[in-house]
Design a protein around this motif. Structure first.
Motif, PDB file in Angstrom:
ATOM      1  N   SER A  29     105.277  49.927 104.089  1.00 48.66           N
ATOM      2  CA  SER A  29     106.297  50.784 104.595  1.00 48.66           C
ATOM      3  C   SER A  29     106.231  52.038 103.229  1.00 48.66           C
ATOM      4  O   SER A  29     106.244  53.068 103.555  1.00 48.66           O
ATOM      5  CB  SER A  29     107.631  50.349 104.371  1.00 48.66           C
ATOM      6  OG  SER A  29     108.126  49.550 103.259  1.00 48.66           O
ATOM      7  N   LEU A  30     106.012  51.646 101.990  1.00 44.51           N
ATOM      8  CA  LEU A  30     105.889  52.595 100.919  1.00 44.51           C
ATOM      9  C   LEU A  30     104.488  53.392 101.332  1.00 44.51           C
ATOM     10  O   LEU A  30     104.736  54.649 101.132  1.00 44.51           O
ATOM     11  CB  LEU A  30     105.715  52.121  99.604  1.00 44.51           C
ATOM     12  CG  LEU A  30     105.940  52.872  98.545  1.00 44.51           C
ATOM     13  CD1 LEU A  30     107.215  53.621  98.492  1.00 44.51           C
ATOM     14  CD2 LEU A  30     105.856  52.126  96.992  1.00 44.51           C
ATOM     15  N   ILE A  31     103.480  53.003 101.597  1.00 42.84           N
ATOM     16  CA  ILE A  31     102.428  53.797 101.917  1.00 42.84           C
ATOM     17  C   ILE A  31     102.782  54.742 103.091  1.00 42.84           C
ATOM     18  O   ILE A  31     102.449  55.815 102.845  1.00 42.84           O
ATOM     19  CB  ILE A  31     101.302  52.847 102.483  1.00 42.84           C
ATOM     20  CG1 ILE A  31     100.545  52.204 101.264  1.00 42.84           C
ATOM     21  CG2 ILE A  31     100.025  53.717 103.334  1.00 42.84           C
ATOM     22  CD1 ILE A  31      99.652  50.837 101.773  1.00 42.84           C
ATOM     23  N   GLU A  32     103.376  54.351 104.194  1.00 43.45           N
ATOM     24  CA  GLU A  32     103.956  55.183 105.183  1.00 43.45           C
ATOM     25  C   GLU A  32     104.871  56.385 104.467  1.00 43.45           C
ATOM     26  O   GLU A  32     104.694  57.349 105.020  1.00 43.45           O
ATOM     27  CB  GLU A  32     104.501  54.419 106.167  1.00 43.45           C
ATOM     28  CG  GLU A  32     104.897  55.040 107.331  1.00 43.45           C
ATOM     29  CD  GLU A  32     105.516  54.269 108.600  1.00 43.45           C
ATOM     30  OE1 GLU A  32     106.417  54.794 109.352  1.00 43.45           O
ATOM     31  OE2 GLU A  32     105.178  52.973 108.533  1.00 43.45           O
ATOM     32  N   GLU A  33     105.827  55.630 103.813  1.00 46.66           N
ATOM     33  CA  GLU A  33     106.713  56.927 103.539  1.00 46.66           C
ATOM     34  C   GLU A  33     106.363  57.819 102.455  1.00 46.66           C
ATOM     35  O   GLU A  33     106.611  59.173 102.709  1.00 46.66           O
ATOM     36  CB  GLU A  33     107.923  56.294 102.720  1.00 46.66           C
ATOM     37  CG  GLU A  33     109.017  55.468 103.552  1.00 46.66           C
ATOM     38  CD  GLU A  33     109.708  56.213 104.732  1.00 46.66           C
ATOM     39  OE1 GLU A  33     109.822  57.329 104.386  1.00 46.66           O
ATOM     40  OE2 GLU A  33     109.446  55.953 105.850  1.00 46.66           O
ATOM     41  N   PHE A  56      95.359  63.407 103.815  1.00 52.38           N
ATOM     42  CA  PHE A  56      96.002  62.303 104.408  1.00 52.38           C
ATOM     43  C   PHE A  56      95.188  61.251 104.740  1.00 52.38           C
ATOM     44  O   PHE A  56      95.598  59.849 104.203  1.00 52.38           O
ATOM     45  CB  PHE A  56      96.854  62.710 105.691  1.00 52.38           C
ATOM     46  CG  PHE A  56      97.632  61.763 106.343  1.00 52.38           C
ATOM     47  CD1 PHE A  56      98.914  61.215 105.546  1.00 52.38           C
ATOM     48  CD2 PHE A  56      97.457  60.930 107.523  1.00 52.38           C
ATOM     49  CE1 PHE A  56      99.783  60.568 106.059  1.00 52.38           C
ATOM     50  CE2 PHE A  56      98.210  60.093 107.937  1.00 52.38           C
ATOM     51  CZ  PHE A  56      99.451  59.492 107.256  1.00 52.38           C
ATOM     52  N   ALA A  57      94.109  61.196 105.331  1.00 48.43           N
ATOM     53  CA  ALA A  57      93.222  60.101 105.679  1.00 48.43           C
ATOM     54  C   ALA A  57      92.847  59.361 104.494  1.00 48.43           C
ATOM     55  O   ALA A  57      92.660  58.120 104.382  1.00 48.43           O
ATOM     56  CB  ALA A  57      92.128  60.593 106.745  1.00 48.43           C
ATOM     57  N   VAL A  58      92.204  60.206 103.464  1.00 47.21           N
ATOM     58  CA  VAL A  58      91.647  59.528 102.304  1.00 47.21           C
ATOM     59  C   VAL A  58      92.864  58.833 101.529  1.00 47.21           C
ATOM     60  O   VAL A  58      92.616  57.519 100.968  1.00 47.21           O
ATOM     61  CB  VAL A  58      91.011  60.562 101.388  1.00 47.21           C
ATOM     62  CG1 VAL A  58      90.680  60.091 100.033  1.00 47.21           C
ATOM     63  CG2 VAL A  58      89.927  61.415 102.076  1.00 47.21           C
ATOM     64  N   TYR A  59      94.126  59.511 101.507  1.00 50.55           N
ATOM     65  CA  TYR A  59      95.198  58.664 100.772  1.00 50.55           C
ATOM     66  C   TYR A  59      95.431  57.359 101.634  1.00 50.55           C
ATOM     67  O   TYR A  59      95.575  56.364 100.895  1.00 50.55           O
ATOM     68  CB  TYR A  59      96.361  59.600 100.938  1.00 50.55           C
ATOM     69  CG  TYR A  59      97.736  58.737 100.699  1.00 50.55           C
ATOM     70  CD1 TYR A  59      98.232  58.404  99.647  1.00 50.55           C
ATOM     71  CD2 TYR A  59      98.287  58.531 101.855  1.00 50.55           C
ATOM     72  CE1 TYR A  59      99.470  57.631  99.409  1.00 50.55           C
ATOM     73  CE2 TYR A  59      99.409  57.551 101.813  1.00 50.55           C
ATOM     74  CZ  TYR A  59     100.047  57.281 100.709  1.00 50.55           C
ATOM     75  OH  TYR A  59     101.085  56.460 100.453  1.00 50.55           O
ATOM     76  N   GLN A  64      95.396  51.609 101.445  1.00 50.00           N
ATOM     77  CA  GLN A  64      95.547  50.523 102.364  1.00 50.00           C
ATOM     78  C   GLN A  64      94.624  49.446 101.786  1.00 50.00           C
ATOM     79  O   GLN A  64      94.697  48.205 101.879  1.00 50.00           O
ATOM     80  CB  GLN A  64      95.203  50.753 103.834  1.00 50.00           C
ATOM     81  CG  GLN A  64      96.347  51.407 104.581  1.00 50.00           C
ATOM     82  CD  GLN A  64      95.877  51.725 106.094  1.00 50.00           C
ATOM     83  OE1 GLN A  64      94.831  51.768 106.383  1.00 50.00           O
ATOM     84  NE2 GLN A  64      97.329  51.883 106.479  1.00 50.00           N
ATOM     85  N   ASN A  65      93.400  49.853 101.230  1.00 47.92           N
ATOM     86  CA  ASN A  65      92.235  49.124 100.592  1.00 47.92           C
ATOM     87  C   ASN A  65      93.052  48.533  99.170  1.00 47.92           C
ATOM     88  O   ASN A  65      92.812  47.332  99.131  1.00 47.92           O
ATOM     89  CB  ASN A  65      91.006  50.034 100.061  1.00 47.92           C
ATOM     90  CG  ASN A  65      90.436  50.490 101.383  1.00 47.92           C
ATOM     91  OD1 ASN A  65      90.418  49.926 102.435  1.00 47.92           O
ATOM     92  ND2 ASN A  65      89.349  51.299 101.238  1.00 47.92           N
ATOM     93  N   ALA A 145      84.337  48.147 100.363  1.00 46.08           N
ATOM     94  CA  ALA A 145      83.388  48.850 100.043  1.00 46.08           C
ATOM     95  C   ALA A 145      82.501  49.011 101.375  1.00 46.08           C
ATOM     96  O   ALA A 145      81.200  48.987 101.397  1.00 46.08           O
ATOM     97  CB  ALA A 145      82.409  48.338  98.969  1.00 46.08           C
ATOM     98  N   GLY A 146      83.162  49.341 102.388  1.00 46.04           N
ATOM     99  CA  GLY A 146      82.363  49.328 103.652  1.00 46.04           C
ATOM    100  C   GLY A 146      82.474  50.584 104.479  1.00 46.04           C
ATOM    101  O   GLY A 146      82.371  51.914 104.058  1.00 46.04           O
ATOM    102  N   LEU A 147      82.998  50.701 105.666  1.00 41.31           N
ATOM    103  CA  LEU A 147      83.234  51.789 106.557  1.00 41.31           C
ATOM    104  C   LEU A 147      84.244  52.748 105.961  1.00 41.31           C
ATOM    105  O   LEU A 147      83.881  53.953 106.100  1.00 41.31           O
ATOM    106  CB  LEU A 147      83.741  51.352 107.759  1.00 41.31           C
ATOM    107  CG  LEU A 147      83.485  52.342 108.989  1.00 41.31           C
ATOM    108  CD1 LEU A 147      81.876  52.522 109.241  1.00 41.31           C
ATOM    109  CD2 LEU A 147      84.031  51.465 110.129  1.00 41.31           C
ATOM    110  N   GLY A 148      85.330  52.229 105.442  1.00 42.31           N
ATOM    111  CA  GLY A 148      86.225  53.123 104.714  1.00 42.31           C
ATOM    112  C   GLY A 148      85.594  54.017 103.572  1.00 42.31           C
ATOM    113  O   GLY A 148      85.959  55.200 103.583  1.00 42.31           O
TER     114      GLY A 148
END
Length: 180
Positions: A29-33, A56-59, A64-65, A145-148
């Protein structure tokens, strides 16, 4: 506790063009906020839509990682904390940085993966991304250390940087930096 010098912090943040800074345990929820706040900030700054989406996508990918890794290790809140900073550099580009505690061996593997990606151009990164997409996913393997990471490298305007700082005999602090 030593008194905080908020004015000094503010001046330092302004000099470094830090738009967003977070330090502490990070939840979904904090990541989202924080993501919503970042999106609003970029919108109010009239950032180009493609840049705003990439920042935003990189953040999201970085945070998330970190969350996934620390949950996988079943670490306590102090151990599972993240430090996340979004800033501008001298050329006006966005810089997304994130760091967290990591087992030293995992940190060395991640740092090596970042260095390998840093040596690739945009065409090679695209090919690596497609190759990674086609690989069957091993549910038992760690997904780090993969797709992301490849996707972050593709969005970045210069090679990713990763630094590792030893904390104790078994853990280090990994810092990842992407310039968008």
């Amino acid at each position: 506790m030593e008194p905080l010098d908020l004015f000094g912090m503010r001046e330092s943040y302004n000099r470094q063009q830090i738009m967003l800074c977070f330090n502490g345990p990070i939840s979904r929820s904090l990541i989202e906020e924080i993501g919503n706040a970042l999106r609003n900030y970029l919108s109010s700054e009239n950032a180009p839509a493609s840049s705003a989406m990439d920042v935003f996508a990189v953040y999201i990918e970085m945070t998330q990682n970190i969350r996934h890794y620390t949950r996988q290790k079943d670490w306590t809140d102090p151990e599972a904390g993240a430090t996340v900073v979004v800033a501008r550099d001298e050329q006006g580009r966005y810089v997304v940085s994130a760091g967290n505690l990591i087992e030293s061996a995992d940190g060395e593997r991640l740092q090596a993966a970042v260095q390998a990606l840093a040596g690739l151009d945009k065409t090679e990164l695209k090919a690596r991304y497609k190759e990674q997409l086609r690989k069957p996913r091993d549910e038992q393997a760690s997904s780090g250390a993969g797709l992301g990471l490849i996707d972050i490298a593709r969005k970045a305007s210069e090679p990713l940087e990763a630094t590792l700082r030893e904390v104790d005999a078994s853990r280090s602090f990994i810092s990842l930096r992407a310039v968008i």
